[in-house]
Scaffold this active site. Structure first.
Site, PDB file in Angstrom:
ATOM      1  N   ASP A  63       0.832  -1.201   0.000  1.00  0.00           N
ATOM      2  CA  ASP A  63       0.000   0.000   0.000  1.00  0.00           C
ATOM      3  C   ASP A  63       0.871   1.256   0.000  1.00  0.00           C
ATOM      4  O   ASP A  63       0.353   2.372  -0.113  1.00  0.00           O
ATOM      5  CB  ASP A  63      -0.994  -0.006   1.154  1.00  0.00           C
ATOM      6  CG  ASP A  63      -0.334  -0.095   2.522  1.00  0.00           C
ATOM      7  OD1 ASP A  63       0.909  -0.145   2.598  1.00  0.00           O
ATOM      8  OD2 ASP A  63      -1.077  -0.125   3.534  1.00  0.00           O
ATOM      9  N   SER A  64       2.184   1.069   0.059  1.00  0.00           N
ATOM     10  CA  SER A  64       3.115   2.182  -0.151  1.00  0.00           C
ATOM     11  C   SER A  64       2.932   2.794  -1.533  1.00  0.00           C
ATOM     12  O   SER A  64       3.425   3.902  -1.794  1.00  0.00           O
ATOM     13  CB  SER A  64       4.557   1.700   0.019  1.00  0.00           C
ATOM     14  OG  SER A  64       4.803   0.523  -0.746  1.00  0.00           O
ATOM     15  N   LYS A 132      -1.365  -9.477   2.704  1.00  0.00           N
ATOM     16  CA  LYS A 132      -0.635  -9.041   3.897  1.00  0.00           C
ATOM     17  C   LYS A 132      -1.499  -8.056   4.659  1.00  0.00           C
ATOM     18  O   LYS A 132      -2.159  -7.205   4.058  1.00  0.00           O
ATOM     19  CB  LYS A 132       0.698  -8.390   3.534  1.00  0.00           C
ATOM     20  CG  LYS A 132       1.515  -7.931   4.765  1.00  0.00           C
ATOM     21  CD  LYS A 132       2.919  -7.512   4.402  1.00  0.00           C
ATOM     22  CE  LYS A 132       2.990  -6.145   3.780  1.00  0.00           C
ATOM     23  NZ  LYS A 132       2.596  -5.056   4.734  1.00  0.00           N
ATOM     24  N   GLU A 134      -1.664  -5.652   8.521  1.00  0.00           N
ATOM     25  CA  GLU A 134      -0.906  -5.119   9.649  1.00  0.00           C
ATOM     26  C   GLU A 134      -1.614  -5.429  10.961  1.00  0.00           C
ATOM     27  O   GLU A 134      -2.833  -5.480  11.031  1.00  0.00           O
ATOM     28  CB  GLU A 134      -0.737  -3.600   9.500  1.00  0.00           C
ATOM     29  CG  GLU A 134       0.080  -3.194   8.288  1.00  0.00           C
ATOM     30  CD  GLU A 134       0.274  -1.683   8.193  1.00  0.00           C
ATOM     31  OE1 GLU A 134      -0.100  -0.964   9.150  1.00  0.00           O
ATOM     32  OE2 GLU A 134       0.802  -1.221   7.162  1.00  0.00           O
ATOM     33  N   GLU A 201       8.911  -4.495  10.768  1.00  0.00           N
ATOM     34  CA  GLU A 201       9.364  -3.202  10.272  1.00  0.00           C
ATOM     35  C   GLU A 201       9.778  -2.279  11.403  1.00  0.00           C
ATOM     36  O   GLU A 201       9.071  -2.128  12.403  1.00  0.00           O
ATOM     37  CB  GLU A 201       8.273  -2.518   9.442  1.00  0.00           C
ATOM     38  CG  GLU A 201       8.693  -1.144   8.940  1.00  0.00           C
ATOM     39  CD  GLU A 201       7.726  -0.508   7.967  1.00  0.00           C
ATOM     40  OE1 GLU A 201       7.984   0.633   7.538  1.00  0.00           O
ATOM     41  OE2 GLU A 201       6.712  -1.149   7.636  1.00  0.00           O
TER      42      GLU A 201
END
Length: 286
Positions: A63-64, A132, A134, A201
């Site tokens: 999503d970056s 993925k 978070e 991260e």
């Protein structure tokens, strides 16, 4: 073995031929725990996927892309439509890597059932191998729910950009005892829930080492430790396409300078009428 390219005569663009290799699988990625480190980079387009695919084990449609492609101030503005469109493009441009697609903010947090609707749409529309998401302990039931229904999940703990407002910024995580213990608990929870891999991260290095030793699935670091089971970076960062380089990034190229120089030369030749030449124009047939 690398992906082979041929020239499409109708478009003069390189298009991949699906012959030379078999795509890696999620179980193959999980089995790499403690073995040869996993190579993972972000990809958002067909062409970038074609270039990265022969060298990577995992391509992450992160999503970056909200910041890299769309110029958003954070990842929070990214939509499910965006992730599906870019995810499908990366799948089309790759034949070797496992393609993992980020679930955007708001697409999975409400309930496991809500997450399944979003994840199943991603999987069906893109052909990707996994999603993925978070979050640590709070997301463990969702990870279990998806995994038990045939959707492989990569977890993401430590610095979680979608929670940047709650975290108070993008600083390294795990510096306090309480935060250290919470991140360890998060790693255990998502691994026990069935995550096939974990992205850690922005965690301090001793904590990254502890997480890697603690869980049975691969831990892929970003701003973490070389002792993790693999590494991931935003491709545009490591290629030097932006002026700012985050602390955890090593620049392996200066592509921005190459592009700028090429465009400067092009602009000069257009203005001086040096381009196009007869080699780039069509003449009447004799």
């Amino acid at each position: 073995m690398s992906t082979t390219f041929t020239i499409d005569t109708s478009t003069s663009r390189a298009t991949p031929v699906a012959a030379p290799m078999k795509r890696l699988t999620v179980p193959a990625i999980r089995d790499r725990k403690g073995k040869e480190p996993l190579v993972m980079l972000t990809a958002y387009t067909v062409r970038m996927a074609q270039l990265l695919d022969p060298h990577c084990d995992i391509l992450l449609v992160g999503d970056s892309l909200g910041q890299v492609i769309y110029g958003f101030p954070s990842t929070l503005q990214v939509t499910l439509d965006m992730m599906c469109a870019h995810g499908a493009a990366v799948v089309r441009g790759s034949y070797h890597s496992v393609v993992v697609i980020d679930m955007p903010f708001g697409s999975y947090e409400a309930s496991p059932e809500h997450a399944f609707v979003s994840a199943s749409r991603i999987m069906s529309e893109t052909g990707a191998a996994a999603v993925k998401l978070e979050g640590g302990q709070a997301m463990a039931p969702t990870i279990a729910f998806l995994s038990q229904r045939g959707i492989p999940v990569m977890a993401h703990i430590g610095l979680t950009p979608q929670a940047v407002n709650a975290l108070g910024g993008y600083g390294a995580r795990g510096r306090t005892n309480a935060e250290h213990d919470q991140i360890i608990a998060d790693a255990r929870a998502v691994a026990d829930a069935g995550a096939f891999a974990i992205v850690a991260e922005g965690v301090i290095e001793p904590l990254a080492k502890s997480i890697t030793a603690e869980v049975s699935c691969p831990v892929i670091g970003i701003g973490a430790s070389a002792d993790c089971d693999g590494q991931v970076l935003v491709a545009e960062d490591m290629l030097g396409l932006f002026e700012r380089t985050p602390r955890f990034v090593k620049r392996y190229g200066d592509m921005a300078a190459h592009i700028s120089a090429a465009v400067e030369t092009y602009a000069s030749e257009v203005r001086s009428r040096a381009f196009p030449t007869p080699d780039q124009t069509y003449q009447p047939k004799k």
